[in-house]
Design a protein around this motif. Structure first.
Motif, PDB file in Angstrom:
ATOM      1  N   THR A 109       0.838  -1.200   0.000  1.00 40.76           N
ATOM      2  CA  THR A 109       0.000   0.000   0.000  1.00 40.76           C
ATOM      3  C   THR A 109       0.877   1.256   0.000  1.00 40.76           C
ATOM      4  OG1 THR A 109      -1.761  -1.142   1.187  1.00 40.76           O
ATOM      5  CG2 THR A 109      -1.790   1.261   1.239  1.00 40.76           C
ATOM      6  N   GLU A 110       1.920   1.235   0.803  1.00 40.30           N
ATOM      7  CA  GLU A 110       2.826   2.391   0.851  1.00 40.30           C
ATOM      8  C   GLU A 110       3.476   2.630  -0.505  1.00 40.30           C
ATOM      9  OE1 GLU A 110       6.936   3.820   3.121  1.00 40.30           O
ATOM     10  OE2 GLU A 110       6.009   1.898   3.613  1.00 40.30           O
ATOM     11  N   ALA A 111       3.888   1.546  -1.180  1.00 32.94           N
ATOM     12  CA  ALA A 111       4.528   1.683  -2.490  1.00 32.94           C
ATOM     13  C   ALA A 111       3.559   2.264  -3.515  1.00 32.94           C
ATOM     14  CB  ALA A 111       5.045   0.323  -2.952  1.00 32.94           C
ATOM     15  N   VAL A 112       2.325   1.795  -3.494  1.00 31.74           N
ATOM     16  CA  VAL A 112       1.339   2.302  -4.454  1.00 31.74           C
ATOM     17  C   VAL A 112       1.020   3.767  -4.167  1.00 31.74           C
ATOM     18  CG1 VAL A 112      -1.016   2.020  -5.332  1.00 31.74           C
ATOM     19  CG2 VAL A 112       0.374   0.003  -4.837  1.00 31.74           C
ATOM     20  N   GLU A 113       0.936   4.126  -2.909  1.00 29.07           N
ATOM     21  CA  GLU A 113       0.673   5.521  -2.554  1.00 29.07           C
ATOM     22  C   GLU A 113       1.823   6.421  -2.990  1.00 29.07           C
ATOM     23  OE1 GLU A 113       0.024   5.302   1.617  1.00 29.07           O
ATOM     24  OE2 GLU A 113      -2.126   4.802   1.443  1.00 29.07           O
ATOM     25  N   ARG A 114       3.047   5.889  -2.949  1.00 27.29           N
ATOM     26  CA  ARG A 114       4.207   6.681  -3.374  1.00 27.29           C
ATOM     27  C   ARG A 114       4.120   7.088  -4.845  1.00 27.29           C
ATOM     28  NH1 ARG A 114       9.862   4.208  -1.016  1.00 27.29           N
ATOM     29  NH2 ARG A 114       9.598   4.859   1.167  1.00 27.29           N
ATOM     30  N   VAL A 115       3.473   6.249  -5.655  1.00 27.57           N
ATOM     31  CA  VAL A 115       3.373   6.553  -7.085  1.00 27.57           C
ATOM     32  C   VAL A 115       1.979   7.058  -7.447  1.00 27.57           C
ATOM     33  CG1 VAL A 115       5.200   4.935  -7.710  1.00 27.57           C
ATOM     34  CG2 VAL A 115       2.842   4.120  -7.627  1.00 27.57           C
ATOM     35  N   ARG A 116       1.279   7.592  -6.445  1.00 25.42           N
ATOM     36  CA  ARG A 116      -0.033   8.203  -6.648  1.00 25.42           C
ATOM     37  C   ARG A 116      -1.060   7.215  -7.207  1.00 25.42           C
ATOM     38  NH1 ARG A 116       0.588  13.820  -6.557  1.00 25.42           N
ATOM     39  NH2 ARG A 116       2.381  14.275  -5.212  1.00 25.42           N
ATOM     40  N   GLY A 117      -1.073   6.007  -6.645  1.00 23.06           N
ATOM     41  CA  GLY A 117      -2.005   4.991  -7.133  1.00 23.06           C
ATOM     42  C   GLY A 117      -3.124   4.678  -6.166  1.00 23.06           C
ATOM     43  N   THR A 118      -3.373   5.573  -5.211  1.00 24.07           N
ATOM     44  CA  THR A 118      -4.410   5.320  -4.209  1.00 24.07           C
ATOM     45  C   THR A 118      -5.790   5.140  -4.839  1.00 24.07           C
ATOM     46  OG1 THR A 118      -3.143   6.646  -2.630  1.00 24.07           O
ATOM     47  CG2 THR A 118      -5.437   6.160  -2.073  1.00 24.07           C
ATOM     48  N   ASP A 119      -6.105   5.998  -5.819  1.00 26.44           N
ATOM     49  CA  ASP A 119      -7.419   5.894  -6.478  1.00 26.44           C
ATOM     50  C   ASP A 119      -7.568   4.560  -7.197  1.00 26.44           C
ATOM     51  OD1 ASP A 119      -8.092   8.376  -5.564  1.00 26.44           O
ATOM     52  OD2 ASP A 119      -7.552   9.431  -7.422  1.00 26.44           O
TER      53      ASP A 119
ATOM     54  N   LEU B 281      -6.291   1.655  -6.237  1.00 27.28           N
ATOM     55  CA  LEU B 281      -6.611   0.645  -5.242  1.00 27.28           C
ATOM     56  C   LEU B 281      -8.073   0.748  -4.797  1.00 27.28           C
ATOM     57  CD1 LEU B 281      -3.455   0.499  -2.930  1.00 27.28           C
ATOM     58  CD2 LEU B 281      -4.079  -0.986  -4.831  1.00 27.28           C
ATOM     59  N   ARG B 282      -8.542   1.972  -4.639  1.00 26.94           N
ATOM     60  CA  ARG B 282      -9.935   2.157  -4.223  1.00 26.94           C
ATOM     61  C   ARG B 282     -10.913   1.622  -5.256  1.00 26.94           C
ATOM     62  NH1 ARG B 282      -9.161   8.430  -2.304  1.00 26.94           N
ATOM     63  NH2 ARG B 282      -8.142   8.003  -0.281  1.00 26.94           N
ATOM     64  N   GLY B 283     -10.515   1.632  -6.506  1.00 28.04           N
ATOM     65  CA  GLY B 283     -11.418   1.184  -7.566  1.00 28.04           C
ATOM     66  C   GLY B 283     -11.453  -0.321  -7.754  1.00 28.04           C
ATOM     67  N   LEU B 284     -10.561  -1.056  -7.081  1.00 21.01           N
ATOM     68  CA  LEU B 284     -10.548  -2.515  -7.197  1.00 21.01           C
ATOM     69  C   LEU B 284     -11.561  -3.117  -6.229  1.00 21.01           C
ATOM     70  CD1 LEU B 284      -6.676  -3.158  -7.408  1.00 21.01           C
ATOM     71  CD2 LEU B 284      -8.333  -3.050  -9.288  1.00 21.01           C
ATOM     72  N   ASP B 285     -12.306  -4.110  -6.703  1.00 20.84           N
ATOM     73  CA  ASP B 285     -13.394  -4.689  -5.914  1.00 20.84           C
ATOM     74  C   ASP B 285     -12.933  -5.187  -4.552  1.00 20.84           C
ATOM     75  OD1 ASP B 285     -15.064  -4.164  -7.993  1.00 20.84           O
ATOM     76  OD2 ASP B 285     -14.934  -6.170  -8.863  1.00 20.84           O
TER      77      ASP B 285
ATOM     78  N   THR C  95      -7.531  -8.248  -5.079  1.00 17.60           N
ATOM     79  CA  THR C  95      -8.262  -8.391  -6.337  1.00 17.60           C
ATOM     80  C   THR C  95      -7.374  -9.054  -7.386  1.00 17.60           C
ATOM     81  OG1 THR C  95      -9.509  -6.361  -5.885  1.00 17.60           O
ATOM     82  CG2 THR C  95      -9.495  -7.169  -8.162  1.00 17.60           C
ATOM     83  N   PRO C  96      -7.814 -10.148  -8.006  1.00 17.15           N
ATOM     84  CA  PRO C  96      -7.036 -10.720  -9.118  1.00 17.15           C
ATOM     85  C   PRO C  96      -7.146  -9.804 -10.338  1.00 17.15           C
ATOM     86  CG  PRO C  96      -9.093 -11.927  -8.823  1.00 17.15           C
ATOM     87  CD  PRO C  96      -9.018 -10.932  -7.701  1.00 17.15           C
ATOM     88  N   VAL C  97      -6.028  -9.550 -10.985  1.00 16.41           N
ATOM     89  CA  VAL C  97      -6.031  -8.669 -12.154  1.00 16.41           C
ATOM     90  C   VAL C  97      -5.577  -9.447 -13.377  1.00 16.41           C
ATOM     91  CG1 VAL C  97      -5.686  -6.559 -10.829  1.00 16.41           C
ATOM     92  CG2 VAL C  97      -3.701  -7.829 -11.602  1.00 16.41           C
ATOM     93  N   GLY C  98      -6.165  -9.134 -14.516  1.00 20.36           N
ATOM     94  CA  GLY C  98      -5.835  -9.820 -15.750  1.00 20.36           C
ATOM     95  C   GLY C  98      -6.859 -10.882 -16.096  1.00 20.36           C
ATOM     96  N   LEU C  99      -6.884 -11.283 -17.349  1.00 17.51           N
ATOM     97  CA  LEU C  99      -7.884 -12.213 -17.846  1.00 17.51           C
ATOM     98  C   LEU C  99      -7.539 -13.669 -17.584  1.00 17.51           C
ATOM     99  CD1 LEU C  99      -8.769 -10.495 -21.242  1.00 17.51           C
ATOM    100  CD2 LEU C  99      -9.915 -10.306 -19.027  1.00 17.51           C
ATOM    101  N   SER C 100      -6.392 -13.927 -16.939  1.00 22.47           N
ATOM    102  CA  SER C 100      -6.064 -15.312 -16.595  1.00 22.47           C
ATOM    103  C   SER C 100      -6.995 -15.845 -15.520  1.00 22.47           C
ATOM    104  CB  SER C 100      -4.612 -15.409 -16.110  1.00 22.47           C
ATOM    105  OG  SER C 100      -3.715 -15.089 -17.152  1.00 22.47           O
ATOM    106  N   PHE C 101      -7.600 -14.935 -14.745  1.00 20.85           N
ATOM    107  CA  PHE C 101      -8.548 -15.331 -13.708  1.00 20.85           C
ATOM    108  C   PHE C 101      -9.970 -15.231 -14.262  1.00 20.85           C
ATOM    109  CE2 PHE C 101      -4.886 -13.701 -11.406  1.00 20.85           C
ATOM    110  CZ  PHE C 101      -4.701 -14.647 -10.406  1.00 20.85           C
ATOM    111  N   PRO C 102     -10.848 -16.182 -13.907  1.00 20.67           N
ATOM    112  CA  PRO C 102     -12.240 -16.088 -14.373  1.00 20.67           C
ATOM    113  C   PRO C 102     -12.914 -14.812 -13.904  1.00 20.67           C
ATOM    114  CG  PRO C 102     -11.872 -18.120 -13.101  1.00 20.67           C
ATOM    115  CD  PRO C 102     -10.591 -17.377 -13.102  1.00 20.67           C
ATOM    116  N   ASP C 103     -12.539 -14.351 -12.692  1.00 21.10           N
ATOM    117  CA  ASP C 103     -13.132 -13.122 -12.163  1.00 21.10           C
ATOM    118  C   ASP C 103     -12.103 -11.992 -12.117  1.00 21.10           C
ATOM    119  OD1 ASP C 103     -11.562 -14.347 -10.281  1.00 21.10           O
ATOM    120  OD2 ASP C 103     -12.841 -13.861  -8.575  1.00 21.10           O
TER     121      ASP C 103
END
Length: 625
Positions: free
Chosen positions: A466-476, A478-482, A487-495
């Protein structure tokens, strides 16, 4: 040959290569699961021996029936039933063992191929087309090293036992009948030539196959879908795909025809021996020198020898194919081992105290003659933020690759605090590097893992990620992930959640700042998917982080960029042109000099209105050594 992995007939895998590959597979199988190896081998051998033995039992049953010997008929009948049952069922039970063993072997070999492709500290082998072609052959052939090759290997041992039993039975009838198994040499040798012809065809077609697979992936990947539609490339891609596969198919078809002709020629030789051996025993039976059971025995055995020979030829072809795949692995193993850097006799420092110096560095990629770097003299001060700019092909990324020890210099040296970089163990040096690249990997894992792999010991730490993502301004983001970080990301996961290019890049940037105490921070155009303002804001924030790390470990941040909103934040700007350093200095120094940098800056200033941005005061001192 004009394409693919080039081989001539002398390089074809022969019997010795096949035996060597068999020994490698037996060793691997013994290490993987000796129990499954013994069980499968024993069952297949029992099946192979029971087939000629059942012919002897049938002959005995025939003579006993003609003699009216009921007890003997009963005994021979029971023996025949037992042998027939063994012949029919043993291989089915063996299948379970060798299939599982083959899957385990395949997993081990796939791991080795992954290690060969990515396990080394350097990247030189990826610059060689021959490595790419052999890797393509392995992608299509390695699965045969699984259950198929294990079946062939164990069947070969079993067939040898079966042929011994057959030879003994034939010799008891007439020593001349031993020529029948010897006649099997012709189809075996022909089978070897047939396998060689097919292998050469597959190798020659490798380049066309690789192109066809690339075009197929391109046409079926979501990332290229929009561009294909806008550019109207569907028919063009389809046509090129068809051309590539047609070319590959023609080459493979010619090889298969030649292979079939060799196989037919070998079978014709054996067919003549088969007829002669049958007539020899029939003549003796007519003359009263042989019993009817002997005629039955030779007819059945001759038929079985034909089947054994055909099976042996198929096994030999499969083993040669195995030798082919193992040979490619061995070749790749030697290539990668030969390019590994010396182990290094020094210790990676805990911090950079003075800086990194390039002394007359030259570099050209393996297999090429064009120098991408020549006569580079440069000093990067400890704790400094260094920007590298220049037109495409100027050598910017090559400079970064040398710093990361992906390649060794062709000439000259790179020194860290006066110590030759080659004396530092490459893997240990790379563990002290944090990097973000334009061609970043899209790991389809959990979001936490996508970022956490940047510092494996802390991959399970939600707080660190979380700290690393916040450092690169990625807080929004993370908030948008279910499910947030889980959250699994990418189409390799069914969901799995599909991300935009900018979101993937944000996670990659988070990954690049996971390590807490790097000595070198490399950012090679890592924000290409972001707009100019977002990039500017991000690097204003990243500059502060870089100075924190620089103060703590003396880390040098090297930024390769093409937008000058980022460049002018640097302490030192290195301008590259034509594989050399053209200019070096601070933003103010270079703009005042009126050289190439000033020209490029003015061009972008007109587009991005950079001239109206507040100046950034550099603090480091460095430049052309």
């Amino acid at each position: 040959m004009t394409a693919g992995v080039r081989r001539d007939r002398a390089d074809e895998p022969g019997v010795v290569d096949a035996l060597r590959a068999c020994l490698s597979m037996v060793t691997l199988s013994w290490r993987t699961s000796r129990g499954k190896l013994v069980i499968a081998g024993a069952l297949l051998t029992a099946q192979a021996v029971s087939v000629p033995s059942s012919a002897a039992a049938l002959a005995g049953l025939t003579d006993a029936a003609l003699d009216g010997d009921v007890p003997r008929v009963t005994a021979m009948g029971l023996l025949l039933a037992l042998l027939t049952l063994t012949a029919l069922t043993a291989s089915n039970f063996a299948h379970i063992a060798y299939f599982e063993l083959g899957e385990l072997n395949l997993l081990e070999l796939e791991r080795e191929v992954i290690d060969l492709a990515n396990g080394s500290t350097g990247l030189a082998h990826h610059e060689r087309p021959q490595f790419a072609d052999r890797l393509q052959v392995l992608r299509t052939e390695l699965h045969r090293v699984g259950p198929t090759s294990m079946q062939a290997l164990l069947s070969g041992v079993a067939l040898a036992a079966g042929l011994v039993v057959t030879a003994v039975l034939l010799a008891r009838l007439n020593p001349w009948l031993l020529l029948l198994p010897l006649a099997a040499v012709a189809p075996l040798l022909a089978g070897q030539r047939a396998a060689g012809a097919a292998a050469r065809a597959r190798d020659t077609a490798a380049e066309h196959t690789r192109l066809g697979l690339h075009l197929f992936r391109l046409a079926t990947t979501a990332g290229a879908a929009m561009e294909l539609r806008v550019s109207g490339l569907r028919d063009e891609i389809r046509a090129r795909h068809a051309t590539a596969w047609d070319a590959a198919s023609r080459v493979i078809a010619r090889g298969e025809v030649l292979s079939a002709l060799w196989w037919i020629a070998g079978q014709m030789v054996f067919a003549a021996a088969y007829v002669c051996s049958t007539l020899l025993v029939v003549r003796d039976a007519v003359a009263g020198r042989r019993a009817v059971g002997d005629v039955v025995l030779v007819i059945v055995l001759a038929s079985q020898v034909n089947q054994q020979v055909s099976a042996s030829a198929a096994v030999l072809e499969e083993l040669q194919r195995l030798a082919h795949a193992v040979g490619h692995v061995r070749w790749a193993r030697g290539l990668v081992a030969g390019q590994e850097s010396p182990a290094g006799d020094a210790v990676v420092p805990d911090r950079v105290r003075h800086g990194i110096r390039f002394r007359d560095v030259g570099f050209q990629y393996p297999g090429t003659r064009r120098a991408v770097l020549a006569g580079v003299d440069l000093f990067l001060p400890a704790g400094a933020i260094v920007a590298v700019v220049g037109e495409n092909g100027a050598g910017k990324t090559s400079l970064v690759k040398l710093l990361c020890r992906f390649y060794e210099t062709t000439s000259g040296t790179i020194e860290v605090d006066g110590l030759d970089l080659r004396r530092l163990p490459a893997q240990q040096w790379q563990t002290r590097i944090s990097a973000g690249f334009q061609d970043f990997a899209r790991f389809e894992f959990l979001a936490r893992e996508v970022v956490g792999v940047g510092d494996l010991p802390r991959i399970d730490s939600a707080a660190a990620v979380t700290e690393a993502v916040e450092r690169v301004r990625g807080t929004d983001l993370l908030r948008g992930l279910d499910r947030g970080l889980e959250t699994p990301v990418g189409l390799s996961f069914p969901d799995g959640t599909q991300l935009s290019g900018g979101q993937w890049q944000t996670l990659a940037l988070g990954r690049a700042v996971m390590r807490r105490d790097p000595l070198l921070v490399v950012l090679d155009e890592p924000t290409s998917a972001l707009d100019a303002q977002a990039e500017h804001d991000l690097f204003l924030h990243h500059t502060a982080l870089a100075r924190e790390v620089g103060a703590r470990t003396g880390a040098i941040t090297v930024l390769v960029a093409h937008r000058f909103s980022t460049v002018r934040m640097a302490d030192l700007i290195v301008v590259m042109d034509g594989s050399r350093i053209r200019e070096c200095g601070s933003h103010e120094e270079l703009t005042a000099a009126g050289g190439l940098y000033a020209e490029l800056y003015e061009m972008q200033a007109a587009q991005y209105s950079l001239a109206h941005e507040p100046p950034v005061t550099p603090t480091g001192q460095g430049g052309v050594a």
